[in-house]
Scaffold this motif. Structure first.
Motif, PDB file in Angstrom:
ATOM      1  N   LEU A  42      79.759  35.461  25.816  1.00  0.00           N
ATOM      2  CA  LEU A  42      79.591  36.866  26.157  1.00  0.00           C
ATOM      3  C   LEU A  42      79.008  36.975  27.565  1.00  0.00           C
ATOM      4  O   LEU A  42      78.156  36.188  27.961  1.00  0.00           O
ATOM      5  CB  LEU A  42      78.669  37.556  25.153  1.00  0.00           C
ATOM      6  CG  LEU A  42      79.091  37.479  23.675  1.00  0.00           C
ATOM      7  CD1 LEU A  42      78.129  38.296  22.816  1.00  0.00           C
ATOM      8  CD2 LEU A  42      80.512  37.947  23.469  1.00  0.00           C
ATOM      9  N   VAL A  43      79.463  37.980  28.317  1.00  0.00           N
ATOM     10  CA  VAL A  43      79.067  38.074  29.721  1.00  0.00           C
ATOM     11  C   VAL A  43      77.708  38.728  29.918  1.00  0.00           C
ATOM     12  O   VAL A  43      77.163  38.713  31.024  1.00  0.00           O
ATOM     13  CB  VAL A  43      80.126  38.853  30.543  1.00  0.00           C
ATOM     14  CG1 VAL A  43      81.456  38.117  30.533  1.00  0.00           C
ATOM     15  CG2 VAL A  43      80.272  40.285  30.042  1.00  0.00           C
ATOM     16  N   ALA A  44      77.150  39.307  28.880  1.00  0.00           N
ATOM     17  CA  ALA A  44      75.834  39.943  28.971  1.00  0.00           C
ATOM     18  C   ALA A  44      75.199  39.940  27.596  1.00  0.00           C
ATOM     19  O   ALA A  44      75.870  39.720  26.583  1.00  0.00           O
ATOM     20  CB  ALA A  44      75.962  41.376  29.501  1.00  0.00           C
ATOM     21  N   THR A  45      73.911  40.194  27.556  1.00  0.00           N
ATOM     22  CA  THR A  45      73.196  40.139  26.287  1.00  0.00           C
ATOM     23  C   THR A  45      73.596  41.250  25.326  1.00  0.00           C
ATOM     24  O   THR A  45      73.242  41.204  24.151  1.00  0.00           O
ATOM     25  CB  THR A  45      71.679  40.213  26.528  1.00  0.00           C
ATOM     26  OG1 THR A  45      71.374  41.421  27.236  1.00  0.00           O
ATOM     27  CG2 THR A  45      71.202  39.022  27.340  1.00  0.00           C
ATOM     28  N   ASP A  46      74.300  42.241  25.817  1.00  0.00           N
ATOM     29  CA  ASP A  46      74.751  43.333  24.952  1.00  0.00           C
ATOM     30  C   ASP A  46      76.267  43.503  25.031  1.00  0.00           C
ATOM     31  O   ASP A  46      76.784  44.603  24.876  1.00  0.00           O
ATOM     32  CB  ASP A  46      74.052  44.648  25.324  1.00  0.00           C
ATOM     33  CG  ASP A  46      74.186  44.975  26.805  1.00  0.00           C
ATOM     34  OD1 ASP A  46      74.775  44.174  27.553  1.00  0.00           O
ATOM     35  OD2 ASP A  46      73.700  46.044  27.220  1.00  0.00           O
ATOM     36  N   ALA A  47      76.960  42.409  25.272  1.00  0.00           N
ATOM     37  CA  ALA A  47      78.403  42.472  25.484  1.00  0.00           C
ATOM     38  C   ALA A  47      79.202  42.351  24.200  1.00  0.00           C
ATOM     39  O   ALA A  47      80.384  41.998  24.216  1.00  0.00           O
ATOM     40  CB  ALA A  47      78.836  41.389  26.474  1.00  0.00           C
ATOM     41  N   GLN A  48      78.589  42.640  23.074  1.00  0.00           N
ATOM     42  CA  GLN A  48      79.283  42.765  21.791  1.00  0.00           C
ATOM     43  C   GLN A  48      78.896  44.127  21.242  1.00  0.00           C
ATOM     44  O   GLN A  48      77.732  44.388  20.975  1.00  0.00           O
ATOM     45  CB  GLN A  48      78.846  41.663  20.827  1.00  0.00           C
ATOM     46  CG  GLN A  48      79.470  41.794  19.437  1.00  0.00           C
ATOM     47  CD  GLN A  48      79.068  40.649  18.519  1.00  0.00           C
ATOM     48  OE1 GLN A  48      79.794  39.686  18.390  1.00  0.00           O
ATOM     49  NE2 GLN A  48      77.906  40.750  17.886  1.00  0.00           N
ATOM     50  N   VAL A  49      79.857  45.009  21.126  1.00  0.00           N
ATOM     51  CA  VAL A  49      79.575  46.378  20.703  1.00  0.00           C
ATOM     52  C   VAL A  49      80.452  46.726  19.500  1.00  0.00           C
ATOM     53  O   VAL A  49      81.569  46.212  19.373  1.00  0.00           O
ATOM     54  CB  VAL A  49      79.821  47.384  21.856  1.00  0.00           C
ATOM     55  CG1 VAL A  49      78.918  47.076  23.029  1.00  0.00           C
ATOM     56  CG2 VAL A  49      81.275  47.381  22.296  1.00  0.00           C
ATOM     57  N   PRO A  50      79.959  47.578  18.607  1.00  0.00           N
ATOM     58  CA  PRO A  50      80.770  47.955  17.449  1.00  0.00           C
ATOM     59  C   PRO A  50      82.114  48.532  17.875  1.00  0.00           C
ATOM     60  O   PRO A  50      82.195  49.331  18.810  1.00  0.00           O
ATOM     61  CB  PRO A  50      79.910  49.011  16.746  1.00  0.00           C
ATOM     62  CG  PRO A  50      78.520  48.710  17.174  1.00  0.00           C
ATOM     63  CD  PRO A  50      78.629  48.225  18.584  1.00  0.00           C
ATOM     64  N   LEU A  96      84.988  45.442  33.780  1.00  0.00           N
ATOM     65  CA  LEU A  96      85.341  44.865  35.070  1.00  0.00           C
ATOM     66  C   LEU A  96      84.706  43.494  35.272  1.00  0.00           C
ATOM     67  O   LEU A  96      85.181  42.701  36.077  1.00  0.00           O
ATOM     68  CB  LEU A  96      84.917  45.813  36.194  1.00  0.00           C
ATOM     69  CG  LEU A  96      85.592  47.186  36.172  1.00  0.00           C
ATOM     70  CD1 LEU A  96      85.011  48.075  37.260  1.00  0.00           C
ATOM     71  CD2 LEU A  96      87.100  47.073  36.312  1.00  0.00           C
ATOM     72  N   GLN A  97      83.645  43.217  34.523  1.00  0.00           N
ATOM     73  CA  GLN A  97      82.950  41.935  34.660  1.00  0.00           C
ATOM     74  C   GLN A  97      83.587  40.835  33.821  1.00  0.00           C
ATOM     75  O   GLN A  97      83.489  39.660  34.165  1.00  0.00           O
ATOM     76  CB  GLN A  97      81.485  42.116  34.236  1.00  0.00           C
ATOM     77  CG  GLN A  97      80.624  40.873  34.329  1.00  0.00           C
ATOM     78  CD  GLN A  97      79.228  41.107  33.779  1.00  0.00           C
ATOM     79  OE1 GLN A  97      78.889  42.197  33.323  1.00  0.00           O
ATOM     80  NE2 GLN A  97      78.407  40.071  33.814  1.00  0.00           N
ATOM     81  N   ALA A  98      84.234  41.215  32.720  1.00  0.00           N
ATOM     82  CA  ALA A  98      84.659  40.232  31.717  1.00  0.00           C
ATOM     83  C   ALA A  98      86.114  39.803  31.904  1.00  0.00           C
ATOM     84  O   ALA A  98      87.017  40.644  31.864  1.00  0.00           O
ATOM     85  CB  ALA A  98      84.473  40.811  30.321  1.00  0.00           C
ATOM     86  N   PRO A  99      86.374  38.507  32.054  1.00  0.00           N
ATOM     87  CA  PRO A  99      87.763  38.032  32.090  1.00  0.00           C
ATOM     88  C   PRO A  99      88.464  38.172  30.746  1.00  0.00           C
ATOM     89  O   PRO A  99      89.694  38.193  30.683  1.00  0.00           O
ATOM     90  CB  PRO A  99      87.620  36.542  32.470  1.00  0.00           C
ATOM     91  CG  PRO A  99      86.264  36.420  33.083  1.00  0.00           C
ATOM     92  CD  PRO A  99      85.418  37.427  32.361  1.00  0.00           C
ATOM     93  N   PHE A 126      83.062  41.346  25.235  1.00  0.00           N
ATOM     94  CA  PHE A 126      83.355  41.178  26.652  1.00  0.00           C
ATOM     95  C   PHE A 126      82.854  39.786  27.012  1.00  0.00           C
ATOM     96  O   PHE A 126      81.647  39.522  26.944  1.00  0.00           O
ATOM     97  CB  PHE A 126      82.644  42.252  27.476  1.00  0.00           C
ATOM     98  CG  PHE A 126      83.015  43.656  27.060  1.00  0.00           C
ATOM     99  CD1 PHE A 126      84.002  44.354  27.736  1.00  0.00           C
ATOM    100  CD2 PHE A 126      82.376  44.268  25.987  1.00  0.00           C
ATOM    101  CE1 PHE A 126      84.347  45.649  27.350  1.00  0.00           C
ATOM    102  CE2 PHE A 126      82.712  45.558  25.599  1.00  0.00           C
ATOM    103  CZ  PHE A 126      83.698  46.246  26.270  1.00  0.00           C
ATOM    104  N   ALA A 127      83.765  38.891  27.356  1.00  0.00           N
ATOM    105  CA  ALA A 127      83.395  37.481  27.390  1.00  0.00           C
ATOM    106  C   ALA A 127      84.128  36.723  28.481  1.00  0.00           C
ATOM    107  O   ALA A 127      84.967  37.256  29.216  1.00  0.00           O
ATOM    108  CB  ALA A 127      83.702  36.861  26.022  1.00  0.00           C
ATOM    109  N   ASP A 128      83.780  35.439  28.570  1.00  0.00           N
ATOM    110  CA  ASP A 128      84.461  34.479  29.426  1.00  0.00           C
ATOM    111  C   ASP A 128      84.808  33.273  28.570  1.00  0.00           C
ATOM    112  O   ASP A 128      84.150  33.007  27.565  1.00  0.00           O
ATOM    113  CB  ASP A 128      83.540  34.058  30.580  1.00  0.00           C
ATOM    114  CG  ASP A 128      84.315  33.484  31.752  1.00  0.00           C
ATOM    115  OD1 ASP A 128      85.532  33.263  31.615  1.00  0.00           O
ATOM    116  OD2 ASP A 128      83.692  33.247  32.798  1.00  0.00           O
TER     117      ASP A 128
END
Length: 270
Positions: free
Chosen positions: A122-130, A32-35, A109-111
């Motif tokens: 990336l929208v957060a420090t952990d917004a890249q997940v396998p 919901l945070q990531a465009p 999850f990014a902008d």
């Protein structure tokens, strides 16, 4: 290179074993945070020198990543076939920088950044997940619900609460009004009848629908309630209620909280 800020990824050695699985609340928080949400495959990754990686936390290494877009899950303006971004990755147990391997696959999850559309942040420090197919399907389901015409609104607070005893002993109805971010009327309703299990439902309109039910777990409406409602009703919610009914209102609110269950996260909410 115009990309800036701090990003994060999960170490790629033993990636699946090291990464904490996303709960439904985690996935909803990020989605919901990531465009922009995309399934990507790493093409190349270059480790930046310390002088080029200002602000990286201890025990982490910054990489400049180029990745091919396998599929775009969210992104109204689209994405080029190849994108780039920065990722700060945790070092291994010995303190060495890990290798980000070619063809490793992630959900990001990014902008968008810059004017070309090929740079994202990336929208957060952990917004890249396998990447997993199940994880991607969960994100798609969340976004489908979020973009529906009758999507559950974000809960901004709790309004007034009232309790009305019935004509029979043990019969009652409690109504708790919620404040939605979009101004839509939202209420929680608890009905008790003698000899029956208490029943509660959520209404997203001014008229309480007799067929309304409690939300199913792992749905957007469940997330909006389970992850937003406080542990107990604030005192101001009972200001207009008969003081004699306050314990019954609090008990019915706790019934709702117990039915919803915990909003479990493996990452901090932001």
């Amino acid at each position: 290179m115009s990309l800036g800020g701090t990003f994060a990824a999960i170490p790629c050695e033993s990636l699946a074993a090291q990464a904490l699985p996303l709960t439904f609340a985690d996935a909803a928080d990020l989605s919901l945070q990531a465009p922009v949400v995309a399934h990507v495959r790493i093409a190349r990754a270059s480790r930046l020198k310390p002088a080029e990686a200002i602000g990286v936390g201890p025990g982490r290494t910054r990489y400049y990543v180029e990745a091919d877009v396998v599929s775009l899950i969210r992104g109204a303006q689209g994405l080029p076939a190849r994108i780039s971004y920065l990722a700060d990755m945790a070092n291994d147990a010995a303190g060495r920088a890990v290798k980000l391997r070619k063809k490793d696959e992630f959900l990001i999850f990014a902008d968008r950044q810059g004017t070309t559309g090929s740079e994202v942040r990336l929208v957060a420090t952990d917004a890249q997940v396998p990447y997993t197919a199940a994880g991607a399907d969960r994100v798609r389901a969340i976004l489908r619900e979020a973009t529906a015409r009758d999507a559950a609104p974000r809960i901004a607070g709790i309004g007034r609460a009232f309790h009305v005893p019935g004509s029979l002993p043990g019969e009652s109805e409690t109504q708790i009004f919620l404040m939605a971010a979009d101004g839509r009327p939202v209420s929680l309703n608890v009905l008790r009848r003698p000899g029956e299990t208490p029943r509660w439902a959520v209404s997203l309109s001014e008229i309480v629908d007799e067929s309304a039910t409690a939300p199913r777990p792992d749905t957007l409406l469940w997330y909006r309630l389970a992850c937003s409602l406080p542990q107990s009703l604030p005192p101001q919610s009972l200001a207009e209620a008969d003081p004699a009914t306050a314990p019954a209102i609090q008990a019915d609110y706790q019934l709702i909280k117990m039915s919803l269950g915990p909003c479990t996260r493996s990452r901090p909410a932001r």
